[in-house]
Design an enzyme around this catalytic site. Structure first.
Site, PDB file in Angstrom:
ATOM      1  N   ASP A 220     -24.745  38.567 -30.323  1.00  0.00           N
ATOM      2  CA  ASP A 220     -23.600  38.667 -29.412  1.00  0.00           C
ATOM      3  C   ASP A 220     -22.336  38.001 -29.965  1.00  0.00           C
ATOM      4  O   ASP A 220     -21.256  38.177 -29.406  1.00  0.00           O
ATOM      5  CB  ASP A 220     -23.926  38.018 -28.057  1.00  0.00           C
ATOM      6  CG  ASP A 220     -24.721  38.937 -27.134  1.00  0.00           C
ATOM      7  OD1 ASP A 220     -24.792  40.152 -27.433  1.00  0.00           O
ATOM      8  OD2 ASP A 220     -25.262  38.450 -26.127  1.00  0.00           O
TER       9      ASP A 220
ATOM     10  N   LYS B  96     -19.376  36.482 -20.769  1.00  0.00           N
ATOM     11  CA  LYS B  96     -19.349  37.946 -20.780  1.00  0.00           C
ATOM     12  C   LYS B  96     -20.379  38.481 -19.791  1.00  0.00           C
ATOM     13  O   LYS B  96     -21.361  37.811 -19.443  1.00  0.00           O
ATOM     14  CB  LYS B  96     -19.614  38.491 -22.182  1.00  0.00           C
ATOM     15  CG  LYS B  96     -20.986  38.137 -22.781  1.00  0.00           C
ATOM     16  CD  LYS B  96     -22.128  39.041 -22.327  1.00  0.00           C
ATOM     17  CE  LYS B  96     -23.478  38.610 -22.891  1.00  0.00           C
ATOM     18  NZ  LYS B  96     -24.620  39.336 -22.285  1.00  0.00           N
TER      19      LYS B  96
END
Length: 284
Positions: free
Chosen positions: A136, A10
Site C-alpha cells: 500500500d 485511506k
C-alpha cells in the site's frame, strides 16, 4: 532543519483480487481514496549517524518492526547517508485497522527524508523503496483517489470530485493483513468490477459508484469476525448510502451525502463501538 509530513488514512472503494503470482503476491485491483484522519511525521536532522524514533502511541514499536523506521533505514543504506534523523510519530489512525496507517506513515517518511537529506528522488525511485516496505506504500506516496493494480506498485491517479461524508467504525479488535491473504480462495472469493467502478467515479455517477463498490476480502475477514457484519447492518439501518469494510479490515466505513446523516450514524454507533470517526474524503 525540520520537516513535517501529513500521513492521511485511506479507504478502499473497491478491492478485487484477480489472481496470484508465483512469488506468492496476489494480483490486486483497487480504488482507494484518502480521508482527513491523519498521522503526522516530524523529521529532524541529526549530525550523528543514527535513527532515533519516538511516538505518542505506546503500542508502536520504535525499531525495524515499524514501517517508519524501516523506510529511514532503507534510504540511509541505499544512499549511504552518514547523517541521522530524529523521527517523531504522532498517531491518530487506528492500528491494524485496514486504514493504511503504517503504509501512510512510511510514505510520509520517504517524502520527508527526500527533502531533509536532499536525495532528489524521482516518484519512481520513491515507489521502488515504498514497495519494499508494503504493497500500500506506493499508493500512499500518491494518495488522493487512485486506481492501484499489479502487486500494489502500479498507481494511476483518478481525477474525480467525490465529496462525501465518511463515518469510520473500528471494532475493539485489530486484523493483521498478513493473516488474511493466506485464507483467500481464488475459486470462491467474491469479485469486484473495478473497471465499472472506475467509470462511475470518472463520470461522477454517485449511485453507479455505490452499486459497484465491493471488497473481495470481506467474506474472508467476516467469516473470522462476524461482528463486522453487525457493524455494517447497523450503519445501513441508520441511513448510510453504502457500508464497506476497508482493506483487510476490521474497520467499516459508511458514505453519507450530508453531515446531518453522518452525525446520526455517529451518534448511533458510539454506543456500539468506542472508535468512531466522522471525516471527509480529501480532494486533490
Amino acid at each position: 532543519m525540520e520537516v513535517i509530513e501529513k500521513a492521511p488514512a485511506k479507504i478502499n472503494l473497491g478491492l478485487d483480487i484477480a489472481g496470484k503470482h508465483p512469488d506468492g503476491y496476489h494480483e490486486l485491483s483497487m480504488i482507494m481514496v484518502s480521508v482527513d484522519l491523519n498521522d503526522y511525521i516530524t523529521l529532524k536532522l541529526l549530525e550523528s549517524d543514527e535513527i532515533k524514533m519516538s511516538s505518542d502511541n505506546h503500542k508502536m514499536p520504535l525499531d525495524e518492526k515499524n514501517d517508519v523506521y524501516k523506510a529511514a533505514l532503507l534510504l540511509k543504506e541505499k544512499y549511504s547517508i552518514t547523517k541521522g534523523v530524529d523521527i517523531t510519530l504522532q498517531k491518530s489512525i487506528p492500528i491494524c485497522a485496514g486504514l493504511g496507517g503504517g503504509s501512510s506513515d512510511a510514505a510520509a517518511t520517504i517524502r520527508g527524508l527526500n527533502k531533509l537529506w536532499h536525495l532528489e528522488m524521482s516518484k519512481e525511485e520513491m515507489i521502488e523503496i515504498g514497495f519494499q516496505i508494503g504493497s500500500d506504500v506506493p499508493y500512499c506516496l500518491e494518495a488522493g483517489c487512485s486506481l492501484v493494480t499489479g502487486k500494489g506498485e502500479i498507481v494511476e491517479r483518478l481525477e474525480t470530485s467525490l465529496s462525501s461524508w465518511v463515518v469510520l467504525v473500528k471494532p475493539h479488535f485489530g486484523i493483521s493483513t498478513r493473516t488474511v491473504f493466506p485464507k483467500v480462495d481464488l475459486e470462491t472469493i467474491s469479485r469486484v468490477d473495478i473497471s465499472s467502478l472506475k467509470k462511475a467515479l470518472l463520470a461522477k455517477d454517485y449511485e453507479g459508484m455505490i452499486s459497484y463498490m465491493g471488497n473481495s476480502l470481506e467474506d474472508v475477514t467476516i467469516a473470522r469476525k462476524p461482528f463486522i457484519q453487525k457493524i455494517k447492518d447497523r450503519m445501513l439501518k441508520c441511513g448510510a448510502d453504502v457500508t464497506l469494510m476497508t482493506g483487510s479490515g476490521p474497520t467499516v466505513f459508511a458514505l453519507c451525502p450530508t453531515e446531518k446523516r453522518a452525525d446520526r450514524i455517529v451518534n448511533s454507533m458510539k454506543g456500539f463501538c468506542k472508535e468512531v470517526y466522522k471525516v471527509r474524503i480529501l480532494q486533490g
